[in-house]
Design a protein around this motif. Structure first.
Motif, PDB file in Angstrom:
ATOM      1  N   SER A 129       0.809  -1.216   0.000  1.00 27.00           N
ATOM      2  CA  SER A 129       0.000   0.000   0.000  1.00 27.00           C
ATOM      3  C   SER A 129       0.843   1.267   0.000  1.00 27.00           C
ATOM      4  N   HIS A 130       2.070   1.185   0.472  1.00 25.40           N
ATOM      5  CA  HIS A 130       2.923   2.371   0.570  1.00 25.40           C
ATOM      6  C   HIS A 130       3.873   2.499  -0.614  1.00 25.40           C
ATOM      7  N   THR A 131       4.570   1.417  -0.973  1.00 23.48           N
ATOM      8  CA  THR A 131       5.573   1.483  -2.035  1.00 23.48           C
ATOM      9  C   THR A 131       5.046   1.032  -3.388  1.00 23.48           C
ATOM     10  N   ASN A 132       3.879   0.431  -3.414  1.00 23.09           N
ATOM     11  CA  ASN A 132       3.251  -0.078  -4.633  1.00 23.09           C
ATOM     12  C   ASN A 132       4.028  -1.249  -5.259  1.00 23.09           C
ATOM     13  N   ARG A 133       4.868  -1.910  -4.482  1.00 26.75           N
ATOM     14  CA  ARG A 133       5.578  -3.108  -4.951  1.00 26.75           C
ATOM     15  C   ARG A 133       4.618  -4.290  -4.922  1.00 26.75           C
ATOM     16  N   ILE A 134       4.804  -5.214  -5.854  1.00 18.89           N
ATOM     17  CA  ILE A 134       3.989  -6.432  -5.860  1.00 18.89           C
ATOM     18  C   ILE A 134       4.437  -7.325  -4.715  1.00 18.89           C
ATOM     19  N   LEU A 135       3.475  -7.867  -3.966  1.00 19.31           N
ATOM     20  CA  LEU A 135       3.769  -8.785  -2.874  1.00 19.31           C
ATOM     21  C   LEU A 135       3.808 -10.205  -3.443  1.00 19.31           C
ATOM     22  N   HIS A 136       5.001 -10.691  -3.704  1.00 19.60           N
ATOM     23  CA  HIS A 136       5.188 -12.008  -4.301  1.00 19.60           C
ATOM     24  C   HIS A 136       4.864 -13.109  -3.299  1.00 19.60           C
ATOM     25  N   ALA A 137       4.593 -14.293  -3.808  1.00 24.55           N
ATOM     26  CA  ALA A 137       4.299 -15.433  -2.952  1.00 24.55           C
ATOM     27  C   ALA A 137       5.500 -15.804  -2.089  1.00 24.55           C
ATOM     28  N   LYS A 138       6.706 -15.552  -2.574  1.00 21.57           N
ATOM     29  CA  LYS A 138       7.922 -15.887  -1.825  1.00 21.57           C
ATOM     30  C   LYS A 138       8.291 -14.823  -0.798  1.00 21.57           C
ATOM     31  N   ASP A 139       7.581 -13.719  -0.769  1.00 21.42           N
ATOM     32  CA  ASP A 139       7.852 -12.662   0.211  1.00 21.42           C
ATOM     33  C   ASP A 139       7.167 -13.052   1.527  1.00 21.42           C
ATOM     34  N   LYS A 140       7.862 -13.822   2.322  1.00 17.96           N
ATOM     35  CA  LYS A 140       7.289 -14.359   3.557  1.00 17.96           C
ATOM     36  C   LYS A 140       7.194 -13.321   4.668  1.00 17.96           C
ATOM     37  N   ALA A 141       7.834 -12.178   4.498  1.00 14.21           N
ATOM     38  CA  ALA A 141       7.793 -11.133   5.526  1.00 14.21           C
ATOM     39  C   ALA A 141       6.668 -10.123   5.283  1.00 14.21           C
ATOM     40  N   SER A 142       5.958 -10.238   4.165  1.00 16.98           N
ATOM     41  CA  SER A 142       4.878  -9.287   3.889  1.00 16.98           C
ATOM     42  C   SER A 142       3.673  -9.582   4.778  1.00 16.98           C
ATOM     43  N   VAL A 143       2.920  -8.552   5.085  1.00 16.46           N
ATOM     44  CA  VAL A 143       1.728  -8.692   5.925  1.00 16.46           C
ATOM     45  C   VAL A 143       0.564  -7.937   5.304  1.00 16.46           C
ATOM     46  N   GLN A 144      -0.628  -8.350   5.680  1.00 12.68           N
ATOM     47  CA  GLN A 144      -1.846  -7.646   5.293  1.00 12.68           C
ATOM     48  C   GLN A 144      -2.586  -7.308   6.575  1.00 12.68           C
ATOM     49  N   ILE A 145      -2.958  -6.054   6.734  1.00 11.40           N
ATOM     50  CA  ILE A 145      -3.602  -5.585   7.960  1.00 11.40           C
ATOM     51  C   ILE A 145      -4.974  -5.024   7.622  1.00 11.40           C
ATOM     52  N   ASN A 146      -5.991  -5.456   8.363  1.00 13.20           N
ATOM     53  CA  ASN A 146      -7.338  -4.918   8.215  1.00 13.20           C
ATOM     54  C   ASN A 146      -7.601  -3.960   9.367  1.00 13.20           C
ATOM     55  N   ILE A 147      -7.973  -2.736   9.038  1.00 13.76           N
ATOM     56  CA  ILE A 147      -8.295  -1.715  10.036  1.00 13.76           C
ATOM     57  C   ILE A 147      -9.811  -1.578  10.069  1.00 13.76           C
ATOM     58  N   GLY A 148     -10.414  -1.917  11.196  1.00 12.59           N
ATOM     59  CA  GLY A 148     -11.863  -1.842  11.336  1.00 12.59           C
ATOM     60  C   GLY A 148     -12.343  -0.410  11.463  1.00 12.59           C
ATOM     61  N   LEU A 149     -13.449  -0.102  10.807  1.00 11.16           N
ATOM     62  CA  LEU A 149     -14.049   1.235  10.900  1.00 11.16           C
ATOM     63  C   LEU A 149     -15.147   1.212  11.950  1.00 11.16           C
ATOM     64  N   VAL A 150     -15.277   2.311  12.664  1.00  9.49           N
ATOM     65  CA  VAL A 150     -16.274   2.389  13.725  1.00  9.49           C
ATOM     66  C   VAL A 150     -17.282   3.493  13.422  1.00  9.49           C
ATOM     67  N   ASP A 151     -18.457   3.340  13.976  1.00  9.18           N
ATOM     68  CA  ASP A 151     -19.500   4.355  13.862  1.00  9.18           C
ATOM     69  C   ASP A 151     -19.114   5.532  14.756  1.00  9.18           C
ATOM     70  N   GLU A 152     -19.155   6.732  14.205  1.00  9.72           N
ATOM     71  CA  GLU A 152     -18.732   7.915  14.960  1.00  9.72           C
ATOM     72  C   GLU A 152     -19.649   8.206  16.139  1.00  9.72           C
ATOM     73  N   ALA A 153     -20.919   7.890  16.016  1.00  8.96           N
ATOM     74  CA  ALA A 153     -21.864   8.208  17.086  1.00  8.96           C
ATOM     75  C   ALA A 153     -21.746   7.230  18.257  1.00  8.96           C
ATOM     76  N   THR A 154     -21.667   5.932  17.952  1.00  6.71           N
ATOM     77  CA  THR A 154     -21.667   4.930  19.018  1.00  6.71           C
ATOM     78  C   THR A 154     -20.280   4.426  19.382  1.00  6.71           C
ATOM     79  N   GLY A 155     -19.320   4.543  18.477  1.00  5.18           N
ATOM     80  CA  GLY A 155     -17.984   4.031  18.730  1.00  5.18           C
ATOM     81  C   GLY A 155     -17.871   2.535  18.555  1.00  5.18           C
ATOM     82  N   ARG A 156     -18.872   1.919  17.909  1.00  3.25           N
ATOM     83  CA  ARG A 156     -18.863   0.472  17.697  1.00  3.25           C
ATOM     84  C   ARG A 156     -18.449   0.128  16.275  1.00  3.25           C
TER      85      ARG A 156
END
Length: 97
Positions: free
Chosen positions: A32-59
């Motif tokens: 997402s930052h360098t735009n490099r392709i994440l190859h199958a052999k790149d064992k150090a690469s990670v994928q992170i999901n950031i959850g979005l919350v409702d601004e009113a309830t915080g859930r």
């Protein structure tokens, strides 16, 4: 699977046929930052999901943003700064000096 795939390509990425249907069989992940392709052999690469919350309830509202980071970026110790920059750009995290 089809629904998640279509959400990922709402911005027009990928190969489409005359009917406008996505026809790519394999779409590689990219850092997402360098735009490099994440190859199958790149064992150090990670994928992170950031959850979005409702601004009113915080859930958690069931939606999330997905970011991928290459092993190259992580080996340089820059993935935390890259994640902060991406979240600041999305206006999820306030800018910190």
């Amino acid at each position: 699977m089809t629904e998640r795939r279509s959400e990922a390509f709402e911005d027009g990425q990928g190969t489409f046929n005359d009917k406008g249907e996505l026809i790519d069989i394999y779409i590689p992940r990219k850092c997402s930052h360098t735009n490099r392709i994440l190859h199958a052999k790149d064992k150090a690469s990670v994928q992170i999901n950031i959850g979005l919350v409702d601004e009113a309830t915080g859930r958690y509202n069931g939606k999330f943003l997905t970011y991928g980071f290459s092993g190259f970026l992580r080996s340089k110790g820059r993935s935390d700064a890259a994640l902060e920059a991406l979240l600041t750009k999305e206006k999820i995290m306030p800018f910190s000096a």
